[in-house]
Design an enzyme around this catalytic site. Structure first.
Site, PDB file in Angstrom:
ATOM      1  N   SER A 155      83.792  53.223  69.913  1.00  6.41           N
ATOM      2  CA  SER A 155      82.702  52.651  71.375  1.00  6.41           C
ATOM      3  C   SER A 155      83.483  52.966  72.460  1.00  6.41           C
ATOM      4  O   SER A 155      84.589  53.208  72.606  1.00  6.41           O
ATOM      5  CB  SER A 155      83.468  50.898  71.126  1.00  6.41           C
ATOM      6  OG  SER A 155      82.242  50.067  71.901  1.00  6.41           O
ATOM      7  N   CYS A 156      82.199  53.419  73.705  1.00  2.78           N
ATOM      8  CA  CYS A 156      82.163  53.735  74.446  1.00  2.78           C
ATOM      9  C   CYS A 156      81.245  52.399  76.292  1.00  2.78           C
ATOM     10  O   CYS A 156      80.616  52.692  75.938  1.00  2.78           O
ATOM     11  CB  CYS A 156      81.519  55.835  74.430  1.00  2.78           C
ATOM     12  SG  CYS A 156      82.220  55.890  72.946  1.00  2.78           S
TER      13      CYS A 156
END
Length: 618
Positions: free
Chosen positions: A21-22
């Site tokens: 998750s960026c």
């Protein structure tokens, strides 16, 4: 792993099982006006996304950060000591090389030899200025840091004009792919974050705040671009490395691809059928398309690149890979339905919670997964600039400067085309793609639904007509259900009409380790969507779920023709014989597809009625 400090597999630990998750953001000038202030705003947005990145126990070693820009030709004209062709007529990119001088010289010679074999001209090399001390990168990142050079290549002139733009990208694509494959006589590690006539990527195993300090090019006023895409990485499906930092060549990715193992296997299986005249030479020298050791985002970008360079526009290729939930949408335009159905026969969906922004230096777009499980926001300012991000607040925008704003919606694409200076509505974009070929006609002529096939005779044996009774000894019990399924799940559901309840987790031993006899399918269960974030209910959310499957020969993924969709469409992955009585008398009725027909093979048996109610079965 290449230029990484990741540990090797050991005991029960396998780095391939890491699961991302960026933070993503982009600044776009709608009219394509390049400026350094746009680049500076993008870097500021990246720094405001630092909480979406990550670092380990060493705060100065980040999981990765990067930026994609249109090629800043004025900057490169000024800093190179050799002449360059006009902008767009040469390809350039950073090149990660070994730190050892001898290994580096050998790797550069090999790249030059490969360029000659691909009939490309190496214009020159530039030692990329980097400032690790100013950036303050940690010991872990510095310990696996590559030497970074910049390569400039061009194609020979044809009729006095060098190929440029997309045509040149197709010519340098084989060079980059071959250079990144270690040779038997030269195992030197080489990686190009990008090699293109249109875009350039600066990235590394850095934190969001270190990127601009590490690359002084990004602080140079001559570094201008109309589009800047930034990414702050949280390495949850692979370990941090210089090569797996994002953005990649065309996209940046916030999320994860749950179907990645199947996607990679299917791509590997179809490589023998790949053909295209747009990429010169034998494609087998470029295989495998999905490089071993890459992340899910890296594999997605590699397939996206292949689809784009082989002739499809970037939005077209993205829609193929991350389609909307079209199967159960009763209001979808028939042409759009034909478009998605046709491409489903060519390529399986790369599915999972994902927000995917992408750019080729002239257009910028973004799309969500079919469930919309990752956010995306955009704002348009009075200056005709668009700010896109995975969350609000990446830039301080005065409210009186915002003229339009919105969010990404599942199944709809946000696209800015700087060539025409406009935001392209999703319906216009997807409708245009659907009308580009007669996909609906091709699909209707080539695909066959299982329900349209002649019905076979039922199997010999007893047919259980008492459907209100749960039979623990019938054929269905032998194939599908255990005693526990009946006692704990099915029987309570039948008695109360309520939902089944169970505990979190499963302590049942795997079939191969169990001392008890197990059903055959327990040994061959399908691996799919191990993480759905959050779990999905296929009944309540049937608009976005489907169990349909197509079987049959696959055509060339890189070509669109009527032969591409000659397949049999199954309503689900499990087939079972029909348990109906055979009536040899021809009757008139409707098939499952709605068409009228005559004969036992194309009809269903209608029950007699008594006083408007169905009569008892004979």
């Amino acid at each position: 792993m290449l230029y990484s400090a990741s540990p090797a597999p050991r005991g029960l630990y396998d780095p391939a099982l890491e699961s991302d998750s960026c933070g993503v953001a982009a600044i776009i000038d709608i009219h394509g006006r390049a400026g350094h202030d746009l680049v500076a705003d993008a870097i500021r947005a990246l720094q405001n996304l630092s909480h979406r990145g990550a670092c380990g126990r060493e705060p100065a070693t980040g999981d990765g950060a990067g930026i994609t820009l249109a090629v800043p030709a004025a900057l490169f004209d000024a800093v190179t000591d050799f002449p360059l062709p006009p902008p767009g007529r040469y390809a350039t990119g950073l090149c990660f090389l070994p730190r050892d001088a001898d290994d580096r010289a050998r790797a550069r010679r090999r790249i030059e030899d490969l360029a000659a074999a691909e009939r490309l001209e190496v214009l020159g090399w530039r030692t990329m200025p980097v400032e690790p001390e100013r950036a303050g990168i940690g010991a872990t990142a510095d310990g696996c840091r590559p030497h970074i050079d910049q390569l400039f290549v061009a194609a020979p002139a044809v009729a006095g004009v060098r190929p440029g733009g997309l045509d040149l990208d197709r010519l340098v694509y084989p060079l980059r792919r071959r250079a990144e494959r270690p040779a038997s006589d030269d195992p030197s590690e080489v990686y190009f974050p990008s090699l293109s006539a249109r875009t350039i990527v600066y990235k590394g195993m850095l934190t969001a705040g270190q990127l601009a300090h590490f690359y002084p090019d990004l602080r140079d006023p001559r570094c201008v671009s109309p589009i800047a895409l930034v990414h702050s990485r949280y390495s949850t499906n692979t370990f941090p490395s210089w090569t797996l930092a994002q953005p990649f060549r065309y996209s940046a990715h916030n999320g994860e691809i749950n179907t990645i193992r199947g996607n990679r296997n299917r791509m590997r299986a179809r490589e023998s059928a790949l053909r295209t005249a747009r990429i010169p030479g034998d494609l087998t020298r470029l295989f495998p398309i999905c490089s071993p050791g890459g992340s899910d985002s890296a594999s997605l970008d590699e397939v996206l690149e292949l689809l784009h360079l082989s002739g499809r526009t970037l939005p077209h290729a993205v829609t193929m890979m991350i389609p909307p939930a079209w199967e159960n949408d009763s209001e979808l335009d028939p042409q759009r339905r034909g478009f998605h159905g046709f491409h489903a026969a060519l390529l399986e969906a790369w599915d999972g919670p994902a927000c995917l922004p992408f750019t080729d230096g002239r257009v910028f777009g973004a799309v969500l997964d079919r469930n919309g499980l990752r956010p995306g926001r955009w704002w348009r300012t009075l200056e005709d600039r668009v700010v896109f991000a995975s969350e609000s607040g990446v830039l301080d925008l005065p409210p009186d400067q915002i003229v339009e704003k919105g969010r990404l919606e599942p199944g709809r694409m946000f696209l800015v085309d700087t060539r025409f200076g406009r935001i392209v509505p999703s319906d216009e974009l997807l409708g245009g793609l659907a009308r580009s070929h007669p996909y609906r006609h091709w699909l209707r002529a080539g695909r066959i639904a299982l329900a349209d096939l002649p019905r076979a005779d039922p199997p010999v044996g007893t047919v259980h007509r008492d459907r209100g009774r749960l039979d623990r000894t019938g054929p269905s019990a032998v194939r599908l259900h255990t005693r526990e399924d009946f006692d704990v799940l099915l029987a309570p559901m039948a008695r109360t009409g309520g939902e089944p309840l169970g505990s979190m987790g499963n302590d049942t031993p795997p079939a191969v380790l169990s001392p008890r006899p197990r059903l055959l399918y327990d040994y061959v269960t399908e691996l799919f969507a191990q993480v759905t974030n959050p779990p999905l209910d296929s009944i309540r959310e049937r608009i976005v779920t489907t169990t349909g499957a197509a079987v049959g020969p696959e055509g060339n993924l890189l070509d669109s023709s009527p032969d591409s969709c000659r397949q049999l469409l199954l309503p689900g992955p499990v087939l079972a014989p029909r348990r109906t009585r055979r009536d040899p008398r021809p009757q008139r009725g409707r098939t499952a597809s709605g068409a009228r027909g005559t004969g036992a093979a194309r009809t269903f048996r209608r029950r007699r009625t008594v006083g408007g109610r169905p009569s008892p079965r004979p």
